[in-house]
Design a protein around this motif. Sequence first.
Motif, PDB file in Angstrom:
ATOM      1  N   TYR A  23       0.837  -1.201   0.000  1.00  0.00           N
ATOM      2  CA  TYR A  23       0.000   0.000   0.000  1.00  0.00           C
ATOM      3  C   TYR A  23       0.876   1.256   0.000  1.00  0.00           C
ATOM      4  CZ  TYR A  23      -3.778   3.089   1.719  1.00  0.00           C
ATOM      5  OH  TYR A  23      -4.707   4.097   1.876  1.00  0.00           O
ATOM      6  N   VAL A  27      -0.057   2.756  -3.443  1.00  0.00           N
ATOM      7  CA  VAL A  27      -1.244   3.590  -3.265  1.00  0.00           C
ATOM      8  C   VAL A  27      -0.882   4.965  -2.715  1.00  0.00           C
ATOM      9  CG1 VAL A  27      -3.471   3.822  -2.090  1.00  0.00           C
ATOM     10  CG2 VAL A  27      -2.737   1.590  -2.976  1.00  0.00           C
ATOM     11  N   TRP A  48      -4.166   2.288  -8.781  1.00  0.00           N
ATOM     12  CA  TRP A  48      -4.928   1.658  -7.717  1.00  0.00           C
ATOM     13  C   TRP A  48      -5.296   0.224  -8.091  1.00  0.00           C
ATOM     14  CZ3 TRP A  48      -6.595   1.319  -2.913  1.00  0.00           C
ATOM     15  CH2 TRP A  48      -7.732   0.592  -2.653  1.00  0.00           C
ATOM     16  N   TYR A  51      -2.681  -2.469  -7.628  1.00  0.00           N
ATOM     17  CA  TYR A  51      -2.594  -2.868  -6.217  1.00  0.00           C
ATOM     18  C   TYR A  51      -3.840  -3.656  -5.786  1.00  0.00           C
ATOM     19  CZ  TYR A  51      -3.227  -2.200  -1.182  1.00  0.00           C
ATOM     20  OH  TYR A  51      -3.485  -2.394   0.147  1.00  0.00           O
ATOM     21  N   PHE A  56      -3.836  -6.571  -2.684  1.00  0.00           N
ATOM     22  CA  PHE A  56      -5.056  -6.584  -1.884  1.00  0.00           C
ATOM     23  C   PHE A  56      -5.894  -7.828  -2.142  1.00  0.00           C
ATOM     24  CE2 PHE A  56      -9.616  -5.791  -1.485  1.00  0.00           C
ATOM     25  CZ  PHE A  56      -9.681  -5.747  -0.102  1.00  0.00           C
ATOM     26  N   HIS A 101     -10.894  -0.983   2.145  1.00  0.00           N
ATOM     27  CA  HIS A 101     -10.374  -1.055   0.775  1.00  0.00           C
ATOM     28  C   HIS A 101     -11.504  -0.987  -0.252  1.00  0.00           C
ATOM     29  CE1 HIS A 101      -6.377  -2.171   2.211  1.00  0.00           C
ATOM     30  NE2 HIS A 101      -5.960  -2.005   0.971  1.00  0.00           N
ATOM     31  N   ASP A 140      -4.052   3.575   6.104  1.00  0.00           N
ATOM     32  CA  ASP A 140      -2.655   3.321   6.479  1.00  0.00           C
ATOM     33  C   ASP A 140      -2.544   3.147   7.995  1.00  0.00           C
ATOM     34  OD1 ASP A 140       0.113   4.326   7.453  1.00  0.00           O
ATOM     35  OD2 ASP A 140       0.433   3.978   5.310  1.00  0.00           O
TER      36      ASP A 140
END
Length: 150
Positions: A23, A27, A48, A51, A56, A101, A140
Amino acid sequence: MTLTREHAPSTEGVDTGALLAAYRSSVTPAAKDFVECRISANELRERWLTYFRGSFLVYEIAVHDAWRSAFGPDRGIEPGPPHADPKFVETLRVFPVTISHNNLERLIDVLAVEVGDGTADATGLRERLVDFAFVVDELDRLMSTLTLAH
């Protein structure tokens, strides 16, 4: 009976630390570039998705596997909120990461539809940028908290 770790459903394979590292390396810089008008909303969305469909997705599948393991192979994931049973505490503590997410995914979708090839300054609703920055930072923080807990 007191719940011990050997009685708790396993969250093995649910590596929040690895997800946080991914992340932060993809991100976070993309979000910063977008908010500072260096990339378009569509570019943000592309970065995005790399990821979201990569690191993810691996994480989310591990969370689902842990949940299925907790309920047994025949039960799957029950609709509605997870049961508030102490034996599921370890499995449940990672659910907010997946929910957050998916909410961030929706917000990035909205930005891409609204702004497209434009940068953040093209949005008609500045509050969306504040929401976006806040969610990126708080996600985060959430993952950091879970990483420290282990």
